[in-house]
Write an enzyme that holds these catalytic residues in place. Structure first.
Site, PDB file in Angstrom:
ATOM      1  N   GLU A 170     -10.730 -13.076   1.839  1.00 31.61           N
ATOM      2  CA  GLU A 170     -11.532 -11.893   2.154  1.00 31.61           C
ATOM      3  C   GLU A 170     -12.880 -12.281   2.756  1.00 31.61           C
ATOM      4  OE1 GLU A 170     -10.691  -7.958  -0.132  1.00 31.61           O
ATOM      5  OE2 GLU A 170     -12.339  -8.965  -1.121  1.00 31.61           O
TER       6      GLU A 170
ATOM      7  N   GLU B 279     -12.261 -13.262   6.238  1.00 32.07           N
ATOM      8  CA  GLU B 279     -12.014 -12.066   7.059  1.00 32.07           C
ATOM      9  C   GLU B 279     -13.326 -11.347   7.374  1.00 32.07           C
ATOM     10  OE1 GLU B 279      -9.440  -9.219   5.174  1.00 32.07           O
ATOM     11  OE2 GLU B 279      -9.369  -7.922   6.945  1.00 32.07           O
TER      12      GLU B 279
ATOM     13  N   CYS C 216      -8.088  -4.359  -3.058  1.00 30.79           N
ATOM     14  CA  CYS C 216      -7.322  -4.839  -4.222  1.00 30.79           C
ATOM     15  C   CYS C 216      -7.030  -3.752  -5.243  1.00 30.79           C
ATOM     16  CB  CYS C 216      -7.992  -6.044  -4.869  1.00 30.79           C
ATOM     17  SG  CYS C 216      -9.748  -5.910  -5.008  1.00 30.79           S
TER      18      CYS C 216
ATOM     19  N   SER D 140      -9.743  -4.183   4.301  1.00 28.76           N
ATOM     20  CA  SER D 140      -9.366  -5.596   4.411  1.00 28.76           C
ATOM     21  C   SER D 140      -7.845  -5.679   4.423  1.00 28.76           C
ATOM     22  CB  SER D 140      -9.916  -6.365   3.205  1.00 28.76           C
ATOM     23  OG  SER D 140      -9.216  -7.578   3.044  1.00 28.76           O
TER      24      SER D 140
ATOM     25  N   LYS E  19      -0.547  -0.339 -10.073  1.00 30.77           N
ATOM     26  CA  LYS E  19       0.110  -1.598  -9.680  1.00 30.77           C
ATOM     27  C   LYS E  19       1.632  -1.447  -9.728  1.00 30.77           C
ATOM     28  CE  LYS E  19      -3.602  -4.257  -9.243  1.00 30.77           C
ATOM     29  NZ  LYS E  19      -4.035  -4.745  -7.944  1.00 30.77           N
TER      30      LYS E  19
ATOM     31  N   GLU F 155       2.353  -0.072  -6.465  1.00 28.87           N
ATOM     32  CA  GLU F 155       2.066  -1.071  -5.441  1.00 28.87           C
ATOM     33  C   GLU F 155       3.204  -2.093  -5.326  1.00 28.87           C
ATOM     34  OE1 GLU F 155      -0.872  -4.037  -6.430  1.00 28.87           O
ATOM     35  OE2 GLU F 155      -1.748  -3.962  -4.431  1.00 28.87           O
TER      36      GLU F 155
ATOM     37  N   GLU G 270       6.003  -2.996   2.127  1.00 27.34           N
ATOM     38  CA  GLU G 270       5.176  -3.933   2.916  1.00 27.34           C
ATOM     39  C   GLU G 270       4.844  -5.189   2.113  1.00 27.34           C
ATOM     40  OE1 GLU G 270       3.781  -0.898   1.972  1.00 27.34           O
ATOM     41  OE2 GLU G 270       4.333   0.323   3.698  1.00 27.34           O
TER      42      GLU G 270
ATOM     43  N   CYS H 200     -11.469  -2.268 -13.355  1.00 31.80           N
ATOM     44  CA  CYS H 200     -10.185  -2.497 -14.043  1.00 31.80           C
ATOM     45  C   CYS H 200     -10.310  -2.505 -15.562  1.00 31.80           C
ATOM     46  CB  CYS H 200      -9.581  -3.825 -13.587  1.00 31.80           C
ATOM     47  SG  CYS H 200      -9.412  -3.930 -11.812  1.00 31.80           S
TER      48      CYS H 200
END
Ligand code: FES
Length: 570
Positions: free
Chosen positions: A277, A280, A297, A317, A356, A359, A364, A500
């Site tokens: 990251e 990037e 994230c 990102s 999650k 996810e 993808e 989190c």
């Protein structure tokens, strides 16, 4: 002002409610619909108290104090009224306590015990409705709903998502998505804040325990676990320990005894995320790219922007989240190292997060195989530990397996709001100056506030950054980006308020005091880490040298980055 509460004179500030004063004085008044920091709705009436001058029963959570007021919170009349309210709620509630996942942590069950409700005093027709199990992350059982509205307020007011609301009237009143559709057919982001705030078992995470047990018992599979940063500071609460107890070693030991062949640390994936990251971000700043860059994230946040601001997906990102990066490497780099075909490797992520689960199912995120096969929450892991007959308190401290068990303090702080940003700044500092930050701790972006902003000078570069948690807080920033008025270079976004540590899969109840303690422990792990910069993680360095090549290189892009999609199909 002075008021009298149960014969005791108490001071109070204008605008406070009876509940505010009683709590400050250590007098317990039960609540169900009340949410601190929200304006009161007064819908459940369980907080009933008696005001002497008018002889009326009033809801303590919604009744403002006045000078000289005399209030009784524990009179026979108050107790009778509360018991009747509980009996009426129970009359319309399935008698499912034996099977309900919230048995033991259900607020209604606790009240029935405290007020001595032992029978169904009121019998009659009960509301009937189908359970909604179609979402990959959250199950909804409308028959258990007591219409307190906490989930509705969180979804609308904290998250600005509005996936659920009150529908119908009178006896048919219910909380449901529009047109009573399934949660997976509306823009629910699966954050699980409705689950965390539901007092009963009407909203729960979708359990993945069964497939995980089946995988563990399948001799053809190599079943490995990875543990997220926020799990280790919360799991022990499920076994009666104080909030914030750090139980990293016991969590690893428990997973091995449950039957996982290897146990890895998602903090390793977090360190890796920072390398990718930060690379990037600096590439976008120097070569031109969408700025501000937004972190990616938090899967609830990613789903939010895909639904509501798809025109800004270019600002996100392209990094996968830490556990997805780690899963991708377990099925390539690590599988190759131990000579296991990736089709035989089953990766289970232990996460503080319900989103999650959604996810992990995104097409993808994976190639021939999904990066991660199953996600269990902190609460689900606690249940598995109990089912396995493991005494959590007697477990030894064990270490994670190599090579994806090494991590730094920067990886640890991903569990708190602002942690990703702070970790990224540490590595950006090294990339821009060649030196580590003199003091790695960066206070301006720490804490549970929903929006934290800072201007950071690194060498010749000034970075304007923000850390945002709770989705309502990101909307003004997204609108500013749309209008071309955003002053920021980099924004961290976490769907759950506080990050989190307050994820939808964490132990219940998640009180503000507990969140503070979990957060403090996250930073304590960082302070006590021998290395506090992701770029100092030697196993990450070795991974690049042996396998990935350059940060942001071709293989990194193939395995560690992804793309996001405009989401109108939900
Ligand atoms: Fe006061 Fe519900 S908690 S009315």
């Amino acid at each position: 002002m002075n008021i009298t509460l149960n014969g005791q004179t108490c001071w109070a500030k204008p605008g406070e409610t009876v509940l505010d004063v009683a709590r400050r004085e250590g007098m317990n008044i039960p609540t169900l619909c009340h949410l601190s920091a929200f304006s009161p709705t007064g819908s459940c009436r369980i907080c009933t108290v008696e005001v002497e001058h008018c002889g009326t029963l009033v809801p303590a959570c919604a009744y403002p104090i006045s000078e000289g007021m005399v209030v009784r919170t524990n009179s026979p009349r108050v107790r009778r009224a509360r018991k009747t309210i509980i009996e009426l709620l129970v009359a319309n509630h399935p008698p499912d306590c034996l099977f309900c996942v919230r048995s033991g942590s259900c607020e209604l069950q606790k009240l029935t015990q405290e007020y001595g409700v032992r029978t169904h005093r009121y019998q009659g027709e009960r509301r009937r409705a189908r359970i909604d199990i179609a979402s990959p992350a959250i199950e909804r059982d409308p028959e258990k709903c007591i219409l307190c509205g906490r989930c509705v307020r969180i979804c609308h007011e904290t998250q600005h998502v509005g996936a659920i609301d009150f529908v119908h009237r009178g006896f048919r009143s219910a909380v449901a998505p529009a047109l009573e559709r399934s949660l997976n057919t509306v823009p629910c982001v699966d954050c699980g804040q409705c689950v965390v705030n539901c007092p009963v078992g009407a909203l729960t995470e979708k359990s993945s325990q069964k497939p995980v047990w089946e995988a563990i018992n399948n001799p053809d599979l190599v079943v490995v676990a990875q543990v997220a940063p926020a799990v280790r500071v919360a799991l022990a609460e499920e076994f009666g320990a104080e909030a914030g107890t750090v139980a990293t070693g016991r969590t690893v030991a428990a997973l091995r005894r449950i039957g996982f062949a290897r146990v890895f640390d998602t903090n390793f994936g977090a360190d890796l995320t920072i390398i990718e990251e930060a690379t990037e971000l600096l590439h976008r700043l120097t070569h031109g790219g969408s700025i501000p860059m937004l972190t990616s994230c938090s899967p609830g946040w990613v789903k939010f922007i895909e639904h509501l601001y798809p025109d800004l997906l270019g600002n996100l990102s392209s990094c996968k989240s830490p556990h997805e990066m780690e899963g991708a490497l377990l099925k390539t780099y690590y599988a190759n190292k131990i000579g296991v075909d990736p089709s035989r490797m089953f990766v289970v992520s232990v996460m503080p997060c319900t989103a999650k689960k959604y996810e992990a199912q995104r097409p993808e995120l994976g190639g021939d195989y999904p990066d991660v096969d199953a996600v269990i929450t902190t609460r689900e892991l606690a249940r598995m530990i109990r089912v396995a007959g493991i005494d959590f308190h007697k477990l030894p401290n064990e270490g994670f397996d190599d090579p994806m068990g090494e991590s730094t303090g920067a990886g640890a702080i991903f569990g708190a709001s602002g942690g990703v940003m702070e970790a990224a700044l540490r590595t950006a500092h090294f990339y821009l100056t060649g030196n580590d930050m003199p003091s790695p701790s960066y206070a301006p972006i720490r804490g549970l506030e929903g929006v934290k902003q800072a201007e950071v000078r690194i060498g010749d570069t000034t970075l304007r950054v923000a850390a945002v948690s709770g989705l309502k807080n990101i909307k003004p920033m997204l609108d500013a980006i749309r209008d071309g008025n955003s002053p920021f270079h980099f924004i961290e976004v976490m769907a759950c308020p506080g990050g989190c540590v307050n994820g939808g899969g964490q132990p219940l109840p998640a009180t503000p005091e507990k969140l503070i303690k979990r957060t403090e422990s996250i930073y304590q792990i960082d302070r006590e880490s021998p290395r506090r910069n992701s770029h100092r993680n030697e196993s990450v360095q070795k991974l690049y040298a042996e396998f990935l090549g350059e940060p942001g290189g071709h293989l990194s892009h193939e395995l560690l980055h992804t793309h996001f999609v405009e989401r109108d199909d939900f």
